[in-house]
Design a protein around this motif. Sequence first.
Motif, PDB file in Angstrom:
ATOM      1  N   UNK A   9       9.882  10.072 -15.462  1.00 58.07           N
ATOM      2  CA  UNK A   9       9.510  10.201 -16.870  1.00 58.07           C
ATOM      3  C   UNK A   9       9.940   9.030 -17.739  1.00 58.07           C
ATOM      4  N   UNK A  10      10.906   8.243 -17.290  1.00 59.38           N
ATOM      5  CA  UNK A  10      11.403   7.135 -18.101  1.00 59.38           C
ATOM      6  C   UNK A  10      10.692   5.816 -17.801  1.00 59.38           C
ATOM      7  N   UNK A  11      10.080   5.727 -16.636  1.00 61.63           N
ATOM      8  CA  UNK A  11       9.385   4.509 -16.226  1.00 61.63           C
ATOM      9  C   UNK A  11       7.939   4.590 -16.687  1.00 61.63           C
ATOM     10  N   UNK A  12       7.472   3.517 -17.343  1.00 57.67           N
ATOM     11  CA  UNK A  12       6.067   3.443 -17.753  1.00 57.67           C
ATOM     12  C   UNK A  12       5.497   2.123 -17.246  1.00 57.67           C
ATOM     13  N   UNK A  13       4.702   2.202 -16.185  1.00 51.43           N
ATOM     14  CA  UNK A  13       4.087   1.015 -15.612  1.00 51.43           C
ATOM     15  C   UNK A  13       2.728   0.824 -16.274  1.00 51.43           C
ATOM     16  N   UNK A  14       2.571  -0.296 -16.995  1.00 49.50           N
ATOM     17  CA  UNK A  14       1.290  -0.590 -17.646  1.00 49.50           C
ATOM     18  C   UNK A  14       0.320  -1.244 -16.674  1.00 49.50           C
ATOM     19  N   UNK A  15       0.809  -2.187 -15.879  1.00 53.77           N
ATOM     20  CA  UNK A  15      -0.016  -2.784 -14.833  1.00 53.77           C
ATOM     21  C   UNK A  15       0.881  -3.457 -13.807  1.00 53.77           C
ATOM     22  N   UNK A  16       0.279  -3.724 -12.640  1.00 50.01           N
ATOM     23  CA  UNK A  16       0.995  -4.347 -11.521  1.00 50.01           C
ATOM     24  C   UNK A  16       0.165  -5.503 -11.000  1.00 50.01           C
ATOM     25  N   UNK A  17       0.767  -6.685 -10.925  1.00 51.17           N
ATOM     26  CA  UNK A  17       0.147  -7.826 -10.241  1.00 51.17           C
ATOM     27  C   UNK A  17       0.616  -7.758  -8.794  1.00 51.17           C
ATOM     28  N   UNK A  18      -0.317  -7.734  -7.842  1.00 57.70           N
ATOM     29  CA  UNK A  18       0.028  -7.557  -6.429  1.00 57.70           C
ATOM     30  C   UNK A  18      -0.557  -8.672  -5.579  1.00 57.70           C
ATOM     31  N   UNK A  19       0.236  -9.130  -4.635  1.00 58.56           N
ATOM     32  CA  UNK A  19      -0.196 -10.174  -3.705  1.00 58.56           C
ATOM     33  C   UNK A  19       0.318  -9.809  -2.318  1.00 58.56           C
ATOM     34  N   UNK A  20      -0.532  -9.945  -1.303  1.00 52.06           N
ATOM     35  CA  UNK A  20      -0.118  -9.711   0.081  1.00 52.06           C
ATOM     36  C   UNK A  20       0.663 -10.929   0.571  1.00 52.06           C
ATOM     37  N   UNK A  21       1.719 -10.675   1.338  1.00 44.88           N
ATOM     38  CA  UNK A  21       2.557 -11.743   1.888  1.00 44.88           C
ATOM     39  C   UNK A  21       2.670 -11.556   3.396  1.00 44.88           C
ATOM     40  N   UNK A  22       3.216 -12.571   4.052  1.00 39.33           N
ATOM     41  CA  UNK A  22       3.526 -12.464   5.478  1.00 39.33           C
ATOM     42  C   UNK A  22       4.715 -11.516   5.644  1.00 39.33           C
ATOM     43  N   UNK A  23       4.710 -10.705   6.687  1.00 42.29           N
ATOM     44  CA  UNK A  23       5.845  -9.822   6.928  1.00 42.29           C
ATOM     45  C   UNK A  23       7.071 -10.644   7.309  1.00 42.29           C
ATOM     46  N   UNK A  24       8.238 -10.061   7.039  1.00 38.84           N
ATOM     47  CA  UNK A  24       9.517 -10.717   7.332  1.00 38.84           C
ATOM     48  C   UNK A  24      10.370  -9.798   8.190  1.00 38.84           C
ATOM     49  N   UNK A  25      11.389 -10.363   8.799  1.00 39.89           N
ATOM     50  CA  UNK A  25      12.343  -9.574   9.560  1.00 39.89           C
ATOM     51  C   UNK A  25      13.484  -9.207   8.620  1.00 39.89           C
ATOM     52  N   UNK A  26      13.613  -7.925   8.350  1.00 46.03           N
ATOM     53  CA  UNK A  26      14.702  -7.432   7.498  1.00 46.03           C
ATOM     54  C   UNK A  26      14.973  -5.987   7.876  1.00 46.03           C
ATOM     55  N   UNK A  27      16.103  -5.469   7.425  1.00 49.05           N
ATOM     56  CA  UNK A  27      16.502  -4.141   7.885  1.00 49.05           C
ATOM     57  C   UNK A  27      16.729  -3.129   6.770  1.00 49.05           C
ATOM     58  N   UNK A  28      16.633  -3.548   5.502  1.00 51.98           N
ATOM     59  CA  UNK A  28      16.917  -2.590   4.426  1.00 51.98           C
ATOM     60  C   UNK A  28      16.155  -2.984   3.156  1.00 51.98           C
ATOM     61  N   UNK A  29      16.317  -2.172   2.143  1.00 55.71           N
ATOM     62  CA  UNK A  29      15.753  -2.434   0.819  1.00 55.71           C
ATOM     63  C   UNK A  29      16.922  -2.582  -0.131  1.00 55.71           C
ATOM     64  N   UNK A  30      16.965  -3.695  -0.874  1.00 50.19           N
ATOM     65  CA  UNK A  30      18.116  -4.017  -1.719  1.00 50.19           C
ATOM     66  C   UNK A  30      17.709  -4.299  -3.161  1.00 50.19           C
ATOM     67  N   UNK A  31      18.662  -4.140  -4.053  1.00 47.98           N
ATOM     68  CA  UNK A  31      18.523  -4.566  -5.439  1.00 47.98           C
ATOM     69  C   UNK A  31      19.111  -5.964  -5.546  1.00 47.98           C
ATOM     70  N   UNK A  32      18.329  -6.901  -6.065  1.00 47.00           N
ATOM     71  CA  UNK A  32      18.826  -8.273  -6.289  1.00 47.00           C
ATOM     72  C   UNK A  32      19.224  -8.420  -7.752  1.00 47.00           C
ATOM     73  N   UNK A  33      20.226  -9.244  -7.992  1.00 43.41           N
ATOM     74  CA  UNK A  33      20.691  -9.506  -9.363  1.00 43.41           C
ATOM     75  C   UNK A  33      20.477 -10.926  -9.746  1.00 43.41           C
TER      76      UNK A  33
END
Length: 90
Positions: A66-90
């Motif tokens: 309810x707090x997030x309001x997405x107006x639009x998303x720019x999306x681009x396909x990329x090459x897959x990478x080798x990684x093991x998790x999903x992280x927050x970057x600062x």
Amino acid sequence: MADVRKHMIFHGRVQGVGFRYTAKYLARSMNLTGWVKNEYDGTVVMEVQGREAMIFELMKGLNRNQFIQIDWIDTEEKETETESSFEVKY
């Protein structure tokens, strides 16, 4: 089913509303990998990798917040990478 990687830029009310942490916990629960980061211009950038259907479920989960309001998303396909998790970057 092959994995895909998407680079997405989210516009709208997406900073300061728990977007990054919601994305992280949803992505991890769906076995998606990648990262999410706030940008100085008020957008949020995310790269997410996994099955297309699970990425779609992640988008549905973000839209249910309810707090997030997405107006639009720019999306681009990329090459897959080798990684093991999903992280927050600062």
